[in-house]
Scaffold this motif. Structure first.
Motif, PDB file in Angstrom:
ATOM      1  N   MET A   1       0.838  -1.179   0.000  1.00 19.18           N
ATOM      2  CA  MET A   1       0.000   0.000   0.000  1.00 19.18           C
ATOM      3  C   MET A   1       0.882   1.240   0.000  1.00 19.18           C
ATOM      4  O   MET A   1       1.901   1.271   0.665  1.00 19.18           O
ATOM      5  CB  MET A   1      -0.876   0.016   1.252  1.00 19.18           C
ATOM      6  N   GLN A   2       0.425   2.213  -0.716  1.00 18.70           N
ATOM      7  CA  GLN A   2       1.153   3.469  -0.792  1.00 18.70           C
ATOM      8  C   GLN A   2       0.366   4.548  -0.056  1.00 18.70           C
ATOM      9  O   GLN A   2      -0.815   4.747  -0.306  1.00 18.70           O
ATOM     10  CB  GLN A   2       1.350   3.876  -2.247  1.00 18.70           C
ATOM     11  N   PHE A   3       1.030   5.219   0.846  1.00 16.89           N
ATOM     12  CA  PHE A   3       0.407   6.300   1.606  1.00 16.89           C
ATOM     13  C   PHE A   3       0.768   7.638   0.974  1.00 16.89           C
ATOM     14  O   PHE A   3       1.834   7.789   0.385  1.00 16.89           O
ATOM     15  CB  PHE A   3       0.888   6.284   3.067  1.00 16.89           C
ATOM     16  N   SER A   4      -0.129   8.606   1.109  1.00 10.60           N
ATOM     17  CA  SER A   4       0.141   9.942   0.600  1.00 10.60           C
ATOM     18  C   SER A   4      -0.422  10.966   1.574  1.00 10.60           C
ATOM     19  O   SER A   4      -1.302  10.663   2.374  1.00 10.60           O
ATOM     20  CB  SER A   4      -0.495  10.125  -0.784  1.00 10.60           C
ATOM     21  N   ASN A   5       0.108  12.173   1.515  1.00 11.78           N
ATOM     22  CA  ASN A   5      -0.387  13.257   2.364  1.00 11.78           C
ATOM     23  C   ASN A   5      -1.662  13.825   1.761  1.00 11.78           C
ATOM     24  O   ASN A   5      -1.712  14.113   0.570  1.00 11.78           O
ATOM     25  CB  ASN A   5       0.649  14.367   2.497  1.00 11.78           C
ATOM     26  N   VAL A   6      -2.690  13.945   2.583  1.00  8.35           N
ATOM     27  CA  VAL A   6      -3.966  14.520   2.157  1.00  8.35           C
ATOM     28  C   VAL A   6      -4.461  15.481   3.231  1.00  8.35           C
ATOM     29  O   VAL A   6      -4.071  15.374   4.385  1.00  8.35           O
ATOM     30  CB  VAL A   6      -5.044  13.436   1.901  1.00  8.35           C
ATOM     31  N   ASN A   7      -5.310  16.405   2.827  1.00  3.57           N
ATOM     32  CA  ASN A   7      -5.918  17.320   3.782  1.00  3.57           C
ATOM     33  C   ASN A   7      -7.320  16.825   4.094  1.00  3.57           C
ATOM     34  O   ASN A   7      -8.179  16.784   3.217  1.00  3.57           O
ATOM     35  CB  ASN A   7      -5.969  18.746   3.233  1.00  3.57           C
ATOM     36  N   LEU A   8      -7.533  16.442   5.333  1.00  8.62           N
ATOM     37  CA  LEU A   8      -8.835  15.973   5.805  1.00  8.62           C
ATOM     38  C   LEU A   8      -9.200  16.747   7.053  1.00  8.62           C
ATOM     39  O   LEU A   8      -8.427  16.795   8.005  1.00  8.62           O
ATOM     40  CB  LEU A   8      -8.804  14.470   6.134  1.00  8.62           C
ATOM     41  N   GLY A   9     -10.359  17.353   7.046  1.00 13.03           N
ATOM     42  CA  GLY A   9     -10.804  18.089   8.229  1.00 13.03           C
ATOM     43  C   GLY A   9      -9.836  19.154   8.674  1.00 13.03           C
ATOM     44  O   GLY A   9      -9.521  19.262   9.845  1.00 13.03           O
ATOM     45  N   ASP A  10      -9.322  19.925   7.747  1.00 14.94           N
ATOM     46  CA  ASP A  10      -8.398  21.030   8.035  1.00 14.94           C
ATOM     47  C   ASP A  10      -7.045  20.583   8.571  1.00 14.94           C
ATOM     48  O   ASP A  10      -6.306  21.375   9.140  1.00 14.94           O
ATOM     49  CB  ASP A  10      -9.021  22.041   9.014  1.00 14.94           C
ATOM     50  N   GLU A  11      -6.724  19.290   8.432  1.00 14.40           N
ATOM     51  CA  GLU A  11      -5.432  18.784   8.891  1.00 14.40           C
ATOM     52  C   GLU A  11      -4.765  17.986   7.781  1.00 14.40           C
ATOM     53  O   GLU A  11      -5.435  17.295   7.017  1.00 14.40           O
ATOM     54  CB  GLU A  11      -5.605  17.868  10.104  1.00 14.40           C
ATOM     55  N   SER A  12      -3.451  18.046   7.724  1.00 14.51           N
ATOM     56  CA  SER A  12      -2.687  17.213   6.806  1.00 14.51           C
ATOM     57  C   SER A  12      -2.463  15.863   7.476  1.00 14.51           C
ATOM     58  O   SER A  12      -1.998  15.799   8.611  1.00 14.51           O
ATOM     59  CB  SER A  12      -1.347  17.875   6.475  1.00 14.51           C
TER      60      SER A  12
END
Length: 71
Positions: A1-12
């Motif tokens: 699995m590859q993880f990536s940075n995302v913005n969810l609920g005003d947080e990275s």
């Protein structure tokens, strides 16, 4: 699995494609049914618990659109 940075609920945060989770868990049901049930069971909220990304896949028979869920 590859993880990536995302913005969810005003947080990275680190996110992963739900299709990768589905495959890693070796779920027998179709992905679209599985993810719909999981979102409902866990009471996930779009743009807070997951991001929906619609991808256009060009094929000979025409364009196909895939919903990708980053959780």
């Amino acid at each position: 699995m590859q993880f990536s940075n995302v913005n969810l609920g005003d947080e990275s945060q680190l996110g992963v494609n739900a299709r990768d989770v589905h495959a890693a868990l070796e779920v027998k049901s179709e992905f679209s049914h599985w993810i719909s049930r999981r979102i409902k069971q866990c009471k996930f909220e779009e743009n807070y618990d997951y991001i929906l990304v619609v991808k256009k896949d060009e094929q000979v028979s025409g364009a196909k659109y895939l919903n990708e869920y980053i959780i």
